[in-house]
Design a protein around this motif. Structure first.
Motif, PDB file in Angstrom:
ATOM      1  N   TRP A 102       0.863  -1.173   0.000  1.00 41.55           N
ATOM      2  CA  TRP A 102       0.000   0.000   0.000  1.00 41.55           C
ATOM      3  C   TRP A 102       0.906   1.231   0.000  1.00 41.55           C
ATOM      4  N   THR A 103       0.528   2.288  -0.715  1.00 46.36           N
ATOM      5  CA  THR A 103       1.251   3.545  -0.665  1.00 46.36           C
ATOM      6  C   THR A 103       0.300   4.701  -0.951  1.00 46.36           C
ATOM      7  N   ASP A 104       0.595   5.855  -0.340  1.00 46.87           N
ATOM      8  CA  ASP A 104      -0.190   7.047  -0.659  1.00 46.87           C
ATOM      9  C   ASP A 104       0.454   7.829  -1.800  1.00 46.87           C
ATOM     10  N   GLY A 105       1.527   7.284  -2.397  1.00 46.05           N
ATOM     11  CA  GLY A 105       2.215   7.944  -3.500  1.00 46.05           C
ATOM     12  C   GLY A 105       3.178   9.015  -3.046  1.00 46.05           C
ATOM     13  N   GLU A 106       3.298   9.199  -1.734  1.00 46.17           N
ATOM     14  CA  GLU A 106       4.208  10.228  -1.218  1.00 46.17           C
ATOM     15  C   GLU A 106       5.191   9.590  -0.234  1.00 46.17           C
ATOM     16  N   GLU A 107       5.004   9.815   1.065  1.00 46.27           N
ATOM     17  CA  GLU A 107       5.978   9.312   2.019  1.00 46.27           C
ATOM     18  C   GLU A 107       5.453   8.188   2.893  1.00 46.27           C
ATOM     19  N   ARG A 108       4.217   7.805   2.715  1.00 53.05           N
ATOM     20  CA  ARG A 108       3.658   6.750   3.558  1.00 53.05           C
ATOM     21  C   ARG A 108       3.463   5.476   2.750  1.00 53.05           C
ATOM     22  N   SER A 109       3.879   4.363   3.319  1.00 48.22           N
ATOM     23  CA  SER A 109       3.728   3.084   2.644  1.00 48.22           C
ATOM     24  C   SER A 109       3.707   1.963   3.662  1.00 48.22           C
ATOM     25  N   VAL A 123       6.404  -0.512   7.745  1.00 50.44           N
ATOM     26  CA  VAL A 123       5.467   0.611   7.691  1.00 50.44           C
ATOM     27  C   VAL A 123       6.276   1.900   7.767  1.00 50.44           C
ATOM     28  N   ALA A 124       6.167   2.743   6.724  1.00 49.66           N
ATOM     29  CA  ALA A 124       6.974   3.958   6.635  1.00 49.66           C
ATOM     30  C   ALA A 124       6.093   5.194   6.583  1.00 49.66           C
ATOM     31  N   ASP A 125       6.512   6.222   7.303  1.00 43.43           N
ATOM     32  CA  ASP A 125       5.865   7.528   7.261  1.00 43.43           C
ATOM     33  C   ASP A 125       6.961   8.581   7.343  1.00 43.43           C
ATOM     34  N   GLY A 126       7.487   8.988   6.185  1.00 35.03           N
ATOM     35  CA  GLY A 126       8.600   9.926   6.169  1.00 35.03           C
ATOM     36  C   GLY A 126       9.802   9.333   6.873  1.00 35.03           C
ATOM     37  N   GLU A 158      12.520  18.193  -3.140  1.00 33.89           N
ATOM     38  CA  GLU A 158      13.460  17.310  -3.837  1.00 33.89           C
ATOM     39  C   GLU A 158      14.571  16.845  -2.907  1.00 33.89           C
ATOM     40  N   ALA A 159      15.160  17.786  -2.146  1.00 34.44           N
ATOM     41  CA  ALA A 159      16.249  17.441  -1.234  1.00 34.44           C
ATOM     42  C   ALA A 159      15.759  16.529  -0.121  1.00 34.44           C
ATOM     43  N   ARG A 160      14.548  16.773   0.368  1.00 31.72           N
ATOM     44  CA  ARG A 160      13.995  15.936   1.432  1.00 31.72           C
ATOM     45  C   ARG A 160      13.797  14.509   0.929  1.00 31.72           C
ATOM     46  N   ALA A 161      13.263  14.357  -0.286  1.00 27.07           N
ATOM     47  CA  ALA A 161      13.057  13.022  -0.845  1.00 27.07           C
ATOM     48  C   ALA A 161      14.382  12.286  -1.000  1.00 27.07           C
ATOM     49  N   GLU A 162      15.422  13.020  -1.441  1.00 22.25           N
ATOM     50  CA  GLU A 162      16.732  12.399  -1.612  1.00 22.25           C
ATOM     51  C   GLU A 162      17.309  11.972  -0.275  1.00 22.25           C
ATOM     52  N   ALA A 163      17.164  12.807   0.758  1.00 20.37           N
ATOM     53  CA  ALA A 163      17.705  12.489   2.075  1.00 20.37           C
ATOM     54  C   ALA A 163      17.023  11.279   2.689  1.00 20.37           C
ATOM     55  N   LEU A 164      15.749  11.067   2.356  1.00 23.00           N
ATOM     56  CA  LEU A 164      14.986   9.961   2.930  1.00 23.00           C
ATOM     57  C   LEU A 164      15.113   8.672   2.138  1.00 23.00           C
ATOM     58  N   GLU A 165      15.978   8.672   1.123  1.00 21.99           N
ATOM     59  CA  GLU A 165      16.186   7.430   0.380  1.00 21.99           C
ATOM     60  C   GLU A 165      16.660   6.357   1.335  1.00 21.99           C
TER      61      GLU A 165
END
Length: 406
Positions: A102-109, A123-126, A158-165
């Motif tokens: 399951w994913t919300d297409g953003e930071e939760r899955s 289970v991920a949330d940011g 963009e930077a936040r998404a990269e840092a959370l890889e």
């Protein structure tokens, strides 16, 4: 960074990932079964290979849910999987496994690896990630420090998404596709194959073939949803076997739409063991912080693309197999060049082996064979050579390549 590079990095940072030392990107280097829930289709407009690659890289993430079947035929000993207790990521190294995603297409899955009577969930949330193993009744909470959280809040999207890889993932078609598409421009040729259906959806088939015969990977076939441009199936074929993919990860059913909010909530079950792990963010220059005793220069990469080989120097394999945690203190948390190598090497570590009921020495003997240079692991898509002088060479290359480098 060019626009295409930025798009690719966006795909690589999909919300499926989770910071766990398990069988992550083994997804693009594992095995499969023929055409899961697939059929013929001719309803989509024609499209060129390069345009299809661009549209996949530029596609917006989608809220979605579904069932994924992952099948592996790496040629590894059956003992590794028959002794696996319940739903455990190690089972992904052989046979077929079922996952719910399951994913919300953003930071939760949420990704759940299902066993007969057990479940392993991520289970991920940011920056907040939980893993839970019902077999061990253990929950692990991964988060970042207060200082890193403040850094995240100050970053752009963009930077936040990269840092959370994340450092590891449970396999999904998107993660597997990202591994293949990352090599398209530098070391591959691409083509479009016949249209088919996967999980009831009309899809294009994008074929990525290495521009070299120095790798164990023959080709990677990515089935792309014709409407959303989201990968729904990835098959990785080995040069060692043309009868079936070496790895397949495929949706068998999928629904595009926001999942119920409750699926992203997680609270450890009453009585479960809980551990908290603080995961450092990369520094501004992209490097990972070093801990006392670590030497990140021990890992070197030779070659490029599909032919890259990672070499670790000074690895005390004997101490590692004797379950001495200090023996791996100088090994980097992750190293560049081969995610598949990292995941299999981590299966030798005491923490994971003990949880499977296999000690490190038994696993090592089962996986490897003796050669003049040391001990060798050969599989359909990956080779690992442990030399007698304390080096570990890993790559998606023939075993003879590693032996010649030793």
């Amino acid at each position: 960074m060019t626009e295409s590079q930025a798009d690719r990095r966006s795909l690589l940072r999909s919300p499926w990932a989770a910071p766990i030392a398990v069988v992550g990107a083994v997804a693009v280097s594992l095995v499969a079964q023929p055409l899961l829930a697939a059929g013929e289709s001719n309803d989509l407009p024609d499209i060129g290979a390069q345009e299809l690659v661009s549209r996949v890289l530029e596609a917006e993430p989608q809220a979605m849910s579904g069932t994924v079947v992952h099948t592996a035929r790496l040629g590894l000993p059956d003992l590794l999987f028959t002794e696996a207790q319940g739903a455990d990521p190690m089972s992904l190294l052989g046979g077929s496994s079922t996952l719910r995603v399951w994913t919300d297409g953003e930071e939760r899955s949420r990704v759940a690896l299902l066993g007969t009577m057990s479940e392993y969930s991520v289970v991920a949330d940011g920056p907040e990630v939980w893993t839970y193993s019902s077999s061990d009744d253990e929950a692990v909470h991964y988060t970042v420090s207060d200082a890193d959280r403040a850094r995240l809040e100050a970053m752009g999207e963009e930077a936040r998404a990269e840092a959370l890889e994340r450092q590891g993932e449970l396999p999904t078609p998107q993660e597997a596709a990202a591994e293949a598409l990352a090599k398209v421009e530098e070391s591959s040729s691409v083509a479009v194959d016949a249209q088919i259906t996967v999980a009831g959806r009309d899809v294009y088939q994008l074929v990525v073939s290495p521009d070299t015969d120095g790798t164990l990977v023959e080709r990677v076939v990515v089935a792309v949803d014709g409407e959303t441009m989201i990968p729904l199936r990835v098959q990785t074929w080995s040069t060692q076997d043309e009868s079936a993919p070496a790895v397949e990860v495929s949706f068998t059913d999928v629904s595009f739409g926001m999942p119920n909010e409750s699926v992203f909530d997680f609270t450890p079950p009453a009585g479960a063991t809980q551990r908290d792990v603080v995961v450092p963010l990369p520094a501004e220059d992209g490097t990972m912080p070093q801990h006392e005793g670590e030497d990140h220069e021990k890992a070197t990469v030779t070659g490029e693309g599909w032919e890259s080989v990672v070499t670790l120097e000074g690895v005390d394999v004997a101490s590692l197999l004797a379950s001495d945690p200090g023996s791996v203190g100088g090994m980097p948390d992750r190293f560049t060049g081969s995610e598949e190598a990292q995941d299999l090497i981590e299966e030798f570590t005491p923490d994971h082996s003990d949880g499977m009921g296999l000690d490190g020495a038994a696993l090592y003997e089962q996986l490897t064979t003796e050669v003049p240079e040391g001990r060798l692991l050969s599989s359909a898509l990956l080779s690992i050579l442990v030399t007698d002088d304390g080096r570990v060479l890993v790559g998606s290359v023939p075993a003879e390549t590693l032996r010649a480098m030793a």
